[in-house]
Structure formats: C-alpha cells, structure tokens
Enzyme design. Structure first.
Site: not given
Length: 710
Positions: A303, A420, A481
């Site tokens: 990230t 995540h 990302d």
C-alpha cells in the site's frame, strides 16, 4: 535465602544471571505498562515474553570475554546501564510521540528534547524508579563490598557458549516472528511491529544497519547522478492531450484508494449478482474516464508503494518500503506540495488506522500534506473497526465533518481498509441479498463479500457528494492499490472468472495484476473506457494535466495516459513488464493475444530489447533518485522545498475552524458556502455501527504521534 543470593552475586555467572533476569523484567515492565504494542493471540504474547532474552544474554555475555575482574565487572555494569538507558529513553520518547527512537532521533537529541514539551520531567511516572533501582542497589553493594569481585576467570570456550546460546535464541525468535508476520524486516510495516516481535535491542540494531546503508549511499551521491535521472525523465516526457488538458481545472481532487481491489471485479457477476454494481455504473457513465489495462506496480511496500507511486511518480524500493525506511527524511516533489504551490490547494488524508503505520505520520509531512485525520480522530471502538482500521462506511461518513471545513480547492485522499486480507467482515455488515461464491477457499470467497461492502460504501459517499453539490466542483479519482488475491490463490479464483484452474500459468498471474483507475468528472460528457496500457507511476502526470498544470519541469517516471506520446510499457518491481502486445516474465516473452510463448519477428525482438532496457533503466534510476535522495539537488521552477516541521497533525478540526474564522467572508470551505451550516446530516449510511455507542474495547491501538488531543 539472602546468604544464597549473596553467594550467587559473588560469582561472575551468578551476577550475570541476576542482571539478565532483572533487565528482562524491566523490559516486560515497559512492554506491558508503557508501550502499546497491540499484541494479539498466544504466539505474540509468547514472543513478547521471550524476545528480550536473546539480545540481553548476547550483550551482557560480552563481559565474559574479559578475564580480569577489574575489566569484567565495569564492562558488565556499563552494558547494563547503557541498555537500561536505551530502554528508558524509548519509554520517555514513546510517552510523548507514541513511537520508538531511531538512530536519527538519537543523533538529533537536541531536536527530540525540544519536542518533549521542553522537559522530560513531566513525562516521568512513579514506577520509573524500577528501571534504575536494581542498578543502584547492585552498585551500592559493590561499593560496600557486599558483592565481592570473583577473581576466577571463565574460559573463552565458556564465553563463546554464552554467545552461541544467545544467537540461537535470537535466530529462533526471528524465525517464529517471520512465520507469524512474513517479511517482517523486509517490508517494515511499522516500528511497533519490530519491537513487538523482536524487541528494543534488535530494533535498534536493525535501524543502525538501515541507517548505515542509507548514509553510505547518500554520502556518495553527486549532482551529476541527478543529471542522469533528469536526462531520462526529460526524454520520456509526453505532452498532454489537447482535448483533455485542463478539463478539470480548478476542481477539488478527491482520491479514493481502494484497498486490495482488482480490475476483474468490475462488471463481474457471481450467482447472477453484480459484485460491484455502483462501480459498474460509474465505469459506464459518460463522465467517467477509466482504464481497463491499468496495473499496480508495488513491491514489498504494498500500500505504501502505491501511495508513493501516485503521489510522486517514482517507484518504491527493490526491497522494503520506501515510506518506512527512507520516508522520514527523503526529499519529495509530491502532489500535495505541487498543487498547493501551483494552484493554492489545501490537502488532507482520511485514514482510520494508526498514524504511524507505514510511517505515514512522517512521510505525509515531507510530501506537504497539511492535515492527516488518522484513527485518533475517529471512534474506532467496539465493532466499528477491523484490525486495519475504521470500516469504510464509517470512514466516509465520519470524515464529512472534517471535509466540509477544508478550504477549496482541496486535494484529499481517502484510504479504505475493509477490503484488506484476510477479508473478514462482521455478519452485521454483510448484505443478505448478496451470495458469495463457494470455491472451497474461504479467503477467495470472503474477498467478494468485502469488495461488495466497499462498493456500497462508495455509493453512500457519492450520494453525499451529489446532495451537497461537491461532485460538480470535483474530480474524483478512484484506483486499486494492489492485488487482493495472491498468485497462490488464483487457481481457486479461476472458475469464478471463467478460467480453467488446470491450465493456469504465470502469464495469467501477471494479467491479474490489473487494478481499476477511473477519473470521474461530473458534468462532462466525453467519458469512456480506455484500453491504454499504463501503471500507477503514470497517475500523477495524468492528473496534473487534467487540472491544467504542466509537468515538464518535474522529475516524473510516468507519463500522461491520455497522451499520444505515452509509452505503453508497464514496469513491475521485479523487472518483468507488460506492453500492449507482449508480457515479459523472467525473460520469457508471451503473446497477450494467445497467452502462449511468442514467436517474435526480428523487429519485435528489437522492440523487446529496447523495452527491457527501458524498464531496467527506469527502475535503476528511480531507485538511485530515492535511495540517494537526489531530489535535494534539484528545485523545479516555482517550487519551494517542503519543510516538514511546519506541519503538525494534532487538533486538525480546531485549526480548520480557526482558519475559516480568520478568512471570514473569504472562506471557501463547503461549511462556509453553506451559510456556516454543517452538511453532516446530508450523509446517509446503513452501517449498523453508526448508531452504536462508544465502548472501552478496540481492535486497533489509538495513537497520534503529534498529539493525543484532537
């Protein structure tokens, strides 16, 4: 008992063991009373208990190499005092900054002392006496000759045995830590992680090595090396597309960072249902300019690498995280500073995790971000957060009270976290109408659930933008990302995306590195899906050109995706690459059309050689730029170097309100434009946690290194 203790202290080995145990206990006191290390699970608690022993035995054991008692005892006590001093300084520093002392911090002690509110005395606590009591007692006993110096020397073989035991303990500690947190030292998420897993001494030693490597590279840096970089970036500059240049001039910039979000999710249906219906509608809108051959280019920094690529148009490092290892004192020419100096933009980041994760609290200042609303600004208690921070629906909703106070135009970034790994979502947040696939791999199945939740979060935020009119004043940039499903799990995913797991290859793995990129510019009508190949390094020049800001003066390794001069060669951090025709994996060239090894013509071989050289040079020069901090030798026209010390991320809302009051009728915040009325009530969310009361439990530790008073 006292006699036995006295006899023990009167031997070298006995004193060594007593001091080792006492220092171990002092370290545990710091761990459990003064530090907030966020330990979870039995293994982490065991590591926390064990990690001081290896380094303590190693350091204290050095005294055994001195045979004469007049050397052994002073050396042993000196090591104990110095190690206790290191531990205690970290305790004092942590109480003020919620962080651990690095070599740079220690070297710049005068600045640290100023930062400690003018006096360390105010940071002391009654139990601090326990850090020094044992040393004082031992020294007094030595002075009074209650502890007699043992004249019997130990053999070097014995000393070496002590060292060997210590090294085995340290090695075992590191091995187990790596099992629980892979690439712990390679990626350096957060200094807290290293202390939690390996201890203060190991962290300090690791930081010394890091610091030495960086200093060696930077001390050898010369301005001529920067000239090489400038020559390269000037040669790849792509002039803007006349039709797109300035299309979003003067607008606010809202960047939405989609955690672990991959391109294959766009338009995908599972069990007859769209996974991301809202994002699908955006992609198909006339005011959205999106790219379906856009790739992430992150390395071990994940990230943080993505953020660096987008903010600076330079690559992350070949190993570790640039943010974590170099970000505290690197020179940047990033988006926040450029936009502020060229067009007067204010800037802020909204992120519901701790400020120190990926060293953001330091890096953002060097990038020129004026405000950073981290976890300490939000209620993350109870079920409102995951282990990586505030849930996305709550992040967007609870950020509105800060967003509306920012002076326009603004450049803001929302960093989402719910999607995540390991993609876990509380049952109360799941959409009962959405059914995840059943692949037999829970990680893959849950990925669709959290991605669907993220999509719902975006829809709620866009509804707010439309209701307040901010959408028409803004360009909203949305990007993924990095990958969410790793290469090792892609075969489990294959059937969901219409692929055969049995025929899955490395070529397929590379194709899965596509992530979304879209620029939503409400009020325009020329939006469409572009098939241009590009990567995260290309985003900043593309965005600046959309805002009507020239980029030729800056050192960027990316180019405008809308430009006809954009080179469609996407470099990956491992030196592989992909073009609009071919994919290069470990030197093997695959056809993008067939997915098979390509049979190349003479001209294609030549082009591949040129592309390979381009990728290698691009990565090499970007690494040189960042590792040697070469930007310190260059100031673009009209650019003023960022002074990080000007920024402090405490009391952000108070500062914004004070600024609006100072500006009076000249204030351009949404709050001011709305007649000094809040738009918080214009935000609507179905997040069940929004109505939950704050509790004493929390899934993350809440700290703000700049202040605890927000």
């Amino acid at each position: 008992m006292f006699k036995k203790m006295g006899n023990l202290l009167n031997t070298r080995l006995g004193l060594f063991l007593v001091l080792t145990v006492l220092f171990w206990l002092k370290t545990l006191l710091a761990y459990f009373v003064d530090f907030s290390l966020g330990e979870t699970g039995l293994l982490q608690y065991i590591l926390l208990l064990v990690n001081p022993l290896g380094t303590t035995i190693l350091l204290f054991g050095l005294a055994f190499y001195f045979k004469k008692s007049r050397f052994f005892y002073p050396v042993l006590m000196e090591i104990d005092i110095l190690n206790t001093l290191l531990l205690y300084l970290n305790v004092i520093y942590y109480r003020e900054f919620t962080d651990f002392m690095t070599i740079a911090t220690i070297a710049g002690y005068s600045k640290v002392n100023q930062g400690l509110s003018g006096s360390s005395l105010a940071l002391t606590k009654p139990h601090d006496v326990l850090f020094w009591l044992d040393i004082a007692i031992i020294l007094i006993l030595m002075i009074l000759r209650k502890i007699k110096f043992d004249p019997r020397a130990v053999t070097h073989r014995f000393a070496f045995a002590i060292t060997s035991i210590a090294l085995v303990l340290i090695g075992t500690n590191l091995m187990v830590a790596e099992m629980d947190r892979p690439q712990l030292l390679g990626r350096t998420f957060d200094r807290t992680y290293i202390v939690k897993y390996l201890g203060i001494d190991t962290f300090t030693a690791y930081n010394v090595i890091q610091n030495q490597q960086v200093n060696q590279m930077r001390s050898s840096a010369t301005k001529s090396q920067l000239n090489q970089v400038r020559k390269f970036t000037e040669s790849i500059y792509a002039k803007p597309n006349d039709k797109m240049y300035g299309i979003a001039k003067g607008r606010n910039v809202i960047v939405i960072h989609l955690e672990s979000f991959q391109q294959f999710l766009i338009g995908l249906k599972v069990n007859g249902q769209e996974v991301t219906p809202f994002l699908n509608s955006l992609v198909n809108s006339n005011d959205t300019y999106s790219f379906d051959n856009f790739f992430h280019q992150v390395g071990q920094g994940k990230t943080s690498d993505a953020e660096n690529l987008l903010e600076t148009s330079t690559f992350g490092l070949p190993q570790g995280s640039l943010f974590a290892t170099l970000g505290s004192d690197n020179t940047f020419e990033g988006a926040p500073a450029i936009l502020n100096q060229r067009r007067g933009y204010s800037s802020a980041v909204f992120h519901g995790n701790v400020a120190s994760f990926w060293n953001r609290n330091n890096v953002y200042k060097n990038l020129g971000y004026q405000y950073f609303f981290d976890a300490s600004y939000y209620d993350t208690s109870g079920d409102k957060a995951t282990g990586y921070g505030l849930k996305d629906k709550l992040l967007f909703q609870n950020s509105v009270k800060y967003l509306e106070q920012l002076q326009q135009p603004f450049y803001v970034k929302f960093i989402t976290v719910t999607n995540h790994f390991p993609f876990e979502l509380d049952s109360e947040d799941e959409d009962s109408d959405f059914t995840a696939p059943d692949t037999g791999d829970s990680t893959v199945d849950n990925y669709f659930v959290t991605a669907h939740y993220l999509d719902q979060s975006l829809e709620e935020f866009f509804n707010y933008l439309e209701k307040t009119g901010l959408d028409k004043k803004s360009i909203i940039m949305i990007y993924g990302d990095h990958y969410g499903i790793s290469n090792s799990e892609n075969k489990s995913l294959a059937s969901v995306i219409g692929k055969d797991a049995n025929n899955w290859t490395n070529f397929d793995n590379v194709q899965m590195q596509r992530v979304p990129l879209m620029f939503v510019i409400p009020g325009t009508t020329g939006g469409k899906v572009y098939h241009t190949y590009g990567g995260e390094v290309d985003v900043l020049p593309t965005l600046l050109h959309l805002l009507g800001i020239s980029t030729k003066r800056y050192i960027f390794f990316g180019t405008d995706l809308f430009s006809s001069q954009h080179r469609q060669v996407v470099a990956f951090r491992d030196n592989d690459f992909i073009t609009n025709k071919f994919t290069s994996i470990s030197g093997k060239i695959y056809s993008n059309t067939t997915g098979k090894l390509a049979t190349l013509t003479k001209s294609e071989k030549k082009q591949i050689r040129e592309d390979t050289n381009f990728v290698n040079q691009e990565l090499k020069l970007s690494d040189a730029l960042n590792q040697k901090n070469l930007l310190r030798f260059y100031t673009p026209k009209g650019f003023t170097k960022v002074v990080a010390s000007k920024f402090n991320y405490s009391n952000g809302l108070k500062k914004l309100k004070q600024l609006a009051k100072k500006l009076g009728n000249k204030s351009t915040s949404l709050f001011s434009e709305n007649g000094d009325k809040s738009t918080v009530d214009d935000y609507s969310t179905d997040a069940p946690e929004a109505s939950h009361s704050s509790t004493s439990s929390n899934r993350i530790k809440i700290t703000n290194p700049d202040s605890t008073n927000n």
